[in-house]
Each structure stands twice: as C-alpha cells, then as structure tokens.
Enzyme design. Structure first.
Site, PDB file in Angstrom:
ATOM      1  N   LYS A 135      28.442  36.524  32.496  1.00 47.45           N
ATOM      2  CA  LYS A 135      29.343  36.400  31.407  1.00 47.45           C
ATOM      3  C   LYS A 135      28.535  35.983  29.690  1.00 47.45           C
ATOM      4  CE  LYS A 135      33.913  38.449  32.499  1.00 47.45           C
ATOM      5  NZ  LYS A 135      35.202  38.822  32.014  1.00 47.45           N
ATOM      6  N   LYS A 188      30.434  45.412  40.067  1.00 49.47           N
ATOM      7  CA  LYS A 188      32.484  45.811  39.206  1.00 49.47           C
ATOM      8  C   LYS A 188      32.668  46.672  37.949  1.00 49.47           C
ATOM      9  CE  LYS A 188      34.694  41.685  37.916  1.00 49.47           C
ATOM     10  NZ  LYS A 188      36.229  42.796  36.807  1.00 49.47           N
ATOM     11  N   LYS A 248      36.965  45.837  32.394  1.00 49.62           N
ATOM     12  CA  LYS A 248      37.726  45.839  31.265  1.00 49.62           C
ATOM     13  C   LYS A 248      36.400  46.514  29.868  1.00 49.62           C
ATOM     14  CE  LYS A 248      41.618  44.461  31.678  1.00 49.62           C
ATOM     15  NZ  LYS A 248      41.577  43.052  31.759  1.00 49.62           N
TER      16      LYS A 248
HETATM   17  P1  ATP Z   1      37.181  42.013  31.790  1.00 44.31           P
HETATM   18  O1  ATP Z   1      35.872  42.690  31.637  1.00 44.31           O
HETATM   19  O2  ATP Z   1      37.317  41.472  30.161  1.00 44.31           O
HETATM   20  O3  ATP Z   1      36.802  40.535  32.226  1.00 44.31           O
HETATM   21  P2  ATP Z   1      38.119  42.478  33.881  1.00 44.31           P
HETATM   22  O4  ATP Z   1      37.997  43.666  34.039  1.00 44.31           O
HETATM   23  O5  ATP Z   1      37.498  42.068  34.661  1.00 44.31           O
HETATM   24  O6  ATP Z   1      38.176  42.562  32.247  1.00 44.31           O
HETATM   25  P3  ATP Z   1      40.299  40.906  34.584  1.00 44.31           P
HETATM   26  O7  ATP Z   1      41.487  40.344  33.507  1.00 44.31           O
HETATM   27  O8  ATP Z   1      39.328  39.942  34.293  1.00 44.31           O
HETATM   28  O9  ATP Z   1      39.756  42.339  33.987  1.00 44.31           O
HETATM   29  O10 ATP Z   1      40.776  40.121  36.150  1.00 44.31           O
HETATM   30  C1  ATP Z   1      42.422  40.923  36.053  1.00 44.31           C
HETATM   31  C2  ATP Z   1      43.103  41.182  37.427  1.00 44.31           C
HETATM   32  O11 ATP Z   1      42.114  41.886  37.779  1.00 44.31           O
HETATM   33  C3  ATP Z   1      42.130  40.562  38.562  1.00 44.31           C
HETATM   34  O12 ATP Z   1      42.794  39.777  39.187  1.00 44.31           O
HETATM   35  C4  ATP Z   1      40.282  40.551  39.036  1.00 44.31           C
HETATM   36  O13 ATP Z   1      40.432  39.897  40.466  1.00 44.31           O
HETATM   37  C5  ATP Z   1      41.099  41.880  38.950  1.00 44.31           C
HETATM   38  N1  ATP Z   1      40.020  42.978  38.775  1.00 44.31           N
HETATM   39  C6  ATP Z   1      38.548  42.998  37.778  1.00 44.31           C
HETATM   40  N2  ATP Z   1      38.280  43.989  38.468  1.00 44.31           N
HETATM   41  C7  ATP Z   1      38.550  44.516  39.549  1.00 44.31           C
HETATM   42  C8  ATP Z   1      37.964  45.056  40.716  1.00 44.31           C
HETATM   43  N3  ATP Z   1      36.506  45.985  39.814  1.00 44.31           N
HETATM   44  N4  ATP Z   1      37.977  45.497  41.680  1.00 44.31           N
HETATM   45  C9  ATP Z   1      39.267  44.367  42.268  1.00 44.31           C
HETATM   46  N5  ATP Z   1      39.600  43.843  41.290  1.00 44.31           N
HETATM   47  C10 ATP Z   1      39.319  43.192  40.646  1.00 44.31           C
HETATM   48 MG    MG Z   2      37.218  40.085  34.736  1.00 46.39          MG
END
Ligand code: ATP
Ligand code: MG
Length: 324
Positions: free
Chosen positions: A111, A191, A194
């Site tokens: 990040k 991965k 969001k």
């Molecule tokens: P950001 O990009 O802002 O970090 P994010 O999509 O990674 O957002 P988080 O809020 O950081 O979402 O994570 C919320 C939950 O979703 C955590 O338990 C994380 O491990 C899970 N998660 C996030 N992305 C994935 C993915 N691509 N596959 C499986 N689990 C995920």
């Molecule tokens: Mg995340």
C-alpha cells in the site's frame, strides 16, 4: 462459546472477494460463537480519503453487511470509531510492537508502494490498531481472508509479549480462513480489492456482473478455445466454488481440462449463479432504511463499549498506571 471478532474497512463497495473470503463466513458463524463485527473506519484513514463521503460509505457498508445476513440479535455489530478504547489500546500495543516486525508487513509494502517516505505513520502502524481491535474484546477467533494472516500472526506475537511482561491476560487469537480465502482481481494482477477497482461489487446487477466477468482474466496458458485449461490456477474457477453447486464445479473442472467448454461458457454459468445468489442480498439492501441502520449501530456500539471498558480497566491496572 468462544468469542470471535472481525472487521472491514469502509474504503469502497463490498465486493465478492470480501464476501467469499470473509463475510459469508461471518454470517455462518453467528450462533456458534459470540460474534463481534466491526466497520473499521479508523483503518480507512490510513490512506488519503474524502471526508465528505466517509460517513455515507460507512452507512452503506453497514447496510450491505446487514443485507448479507449479519444479524444484530446474534452479533455485536458496530463502528470502530464509536468505541474510543480501540485507539487507547492501540497506543499501549504500539509500545510493545517493534519497527522491525512492522517493516516486514507485506500490506504496508504494497500500500505504500513507491512512496515509502510519504506513507503515513498510520499506514505503518495499521497492524497495531488491528491487534487492538481484536484484543480489546479478548477474541479467540478471527475469520479473515488470506491477506490478513500475517497481521494475525503479528497480533499473536504482540499478545504473547503483553502477557509475558504484564501477566497472562489476553488469549492468543487464531485466524479462521474460508474455503475461498484469496480471490484475485478481474485484472489477474493482484487480489481483488475495494480500493483497486478490480472488483465485482456485491450489489452488482446481473447485467453489471456479466459486463465485468466477460473481460476478466482467466488461465493465461489457454490461448485458444481448444487448448486444455488449468482450472486450478484460474480465478473464475475459484469463484465458481463460492457460487455454484458442487456437481457443477466438478463438471466444469473436467470439461475445462478437456476443452469441452471454453472460458466464455464457464463465465456465463458463473454470471448466472452469481446473480442468483446475490439477488436476495440486493433486495434486502434496498429494503433497509438509513434510520434503521443507525439505530442498530447505536445499540451495537453500546454493547461493544461495555466489553471495551472492562478490558481497559484491567489493562490500566496491569500496566501500573495511577488510578484516581
Ligand atoms: P482495501 O483495498 O481498502 O484494503 P479490501 O477489499 O482489501 O479493501 P478489507 O476491508 O481490507 O477489504 O478487508 C475485509 C476482509 O475481506 C478481510 O478479512 C480480508 O482478508 C478480506 N478480503 C479482502 N480482499 C479479499 C480477497 N480478494 N479475497 C479474499 N478475501 C479478501
Ligand atoms: Mg484490505
């Protein structure tokens, strides 16, 4: 019942990676554990964000999670910044965490990317606040996606350090992974996230699902329709596990390997099943009113505050701080 906690950032729309990696499990685990689910808005401040829509994003995420099946009767469902003890415990843990171990966190490396010098101290110490979120409730189980496993290991280390310096107090939490713990982005590069715009929103309509899926990255070794596929390395196949019946997944696996079906056939089946699975969530989402959600979050914050205050009273005593 063991206590369980997990959190999610209001950084954008909930996507199918969050759902298959974490949230679907959150819903299923209710009733078997004492569940705490938290929207971690303080974590969402570690990267630049727009303060004009933070509260709306938080509310919409809460609504989406309720639509997924988070039940406020079964779970303590709240917003992190409504419980001030999260930041208080984070500071205490900050005094136990080392620069060395935080420097090894891959999420920080990813990040902060090319701008390490400009990355905030908040982004660097993100895992400490996350450890505080978990330990504040003495949670033993933390259902997360694979990307959070390293942070959980860090939490366990800090927890052990606290206990050995100040006396046995916090249970060491363990990560609980779903059967689909890592969903790749539609671009196949990283991965699904969001904040990376490589996702399928959980509230996407059937048309939106198809328009996103049809261009999605699949198996790079399958260049022509009649080339045999490798489902074990294909993200679309992984996502099938989350939305399609087991028999269909098995037949897709063999039909892909023998080139009986092409990637478009496979994607069409996925789009249909995904739309079908997500329709009830979209319906529940549109029936929820803001006022209702605010009331639920208010009640959740009150319940969380009771536990947080209890923990911090004991922590202050253990640390040897002067009490009045
Ligand atoms: P950001 O990009 O802002 O970090 P994010 O999509 O990674 O957002 P988080 O809020 O950081 O979402 O994570 C919320 C939950 O979703 C955590 O338990 C994380 O491990 C899970 N998660 C996030 N992305 C994935 C993915 N691509 N596959 C499986 N689990 C995920
Ligand atoms: Mg995340």
């Amino acid at each position: 019942m063991q206590r369980l906690l997990s959190g999610i950032q209001p950084t954008g729309e909930l996507h199918i990676g969050n759902y298959l990696g974490a949230v679907k499990n959150w819903v299923l685990l209710q009733g078997s554990y004492e569940t705490f689910y938290c929207i971690v808005d303080l974590h969402a401040m570690t990267l630049p964000y727009d303060p004009n829509d933070m509260s709306q994003r938080t509310l919409e995420l809460a609504k989406t999670l309720l639509a997924c099946g988070i039940d406020p009767e079964l779970s303590v469902f709240f917003v992190q910044s409504h419980v001030k003890e999260h930041t208080e415990l984070a500071w205490i843990l900050m005094c136990l965490a080392t620069m060395g171990e935080l420097s090894r966190m891959t999420q920080f490396k990813e990040k902060s990317s090319e701008q390490k010098e400009l990355a905030t101290a908040g982004l660097f110490t993100y895992p400490v606040l996350q450890a505080a979120d978990i330990l504040l409730y003495k949670a033993e189980v933390v259902p997360v996606g694979e990307d959070q496993v390293q942070h959980l290991e860090f939490t366990r280390d800090v927890c052990r350090r606290f206990n050995s310096r100040f006396g046995e107090f916090f249970p060491a939490p363990r990560a609980l992974l779903s059967t689909t713990p890592r969903i790749m982005g539609l671009d196949g590069q990283t991965k699904m996230s969001k904040s990376r715009n490589n996702h399928i929103p959980l509230l996407a309509t059937p048309d939106q699902i198809w328009s996103l899926l049809k261009g999605a990255y699949t198996d790079p070794a399958r260049l022509r329709r009649y080339d045999p596929g490798h489902p074990e390395i294909c993200n679309i196949f992984t996502i099938h596990h989350g939305f399609s019946a087991q028999e269909l997944v098995a037949s897709i696996e063999s039909d892909c390997k023998t080139a009986k079906i092409g990637c478009m056939d496979c994607k069409k089946m996925l789009a249909q099943n995904m739309a079908q699975n997500l329709e009830p969530i979209r319906e529940r989402y549109s029936s929820l009113k803001d006022a209702q959600v605010l009331e639920i979050l208010g009640a959740g914050a009150k319940k969380a505050q009771v536990v947080a205050k209890e923990t911090m009273a004991e922590v202050r005593q253990k640390l040897g701080l002067l009490s009045l």
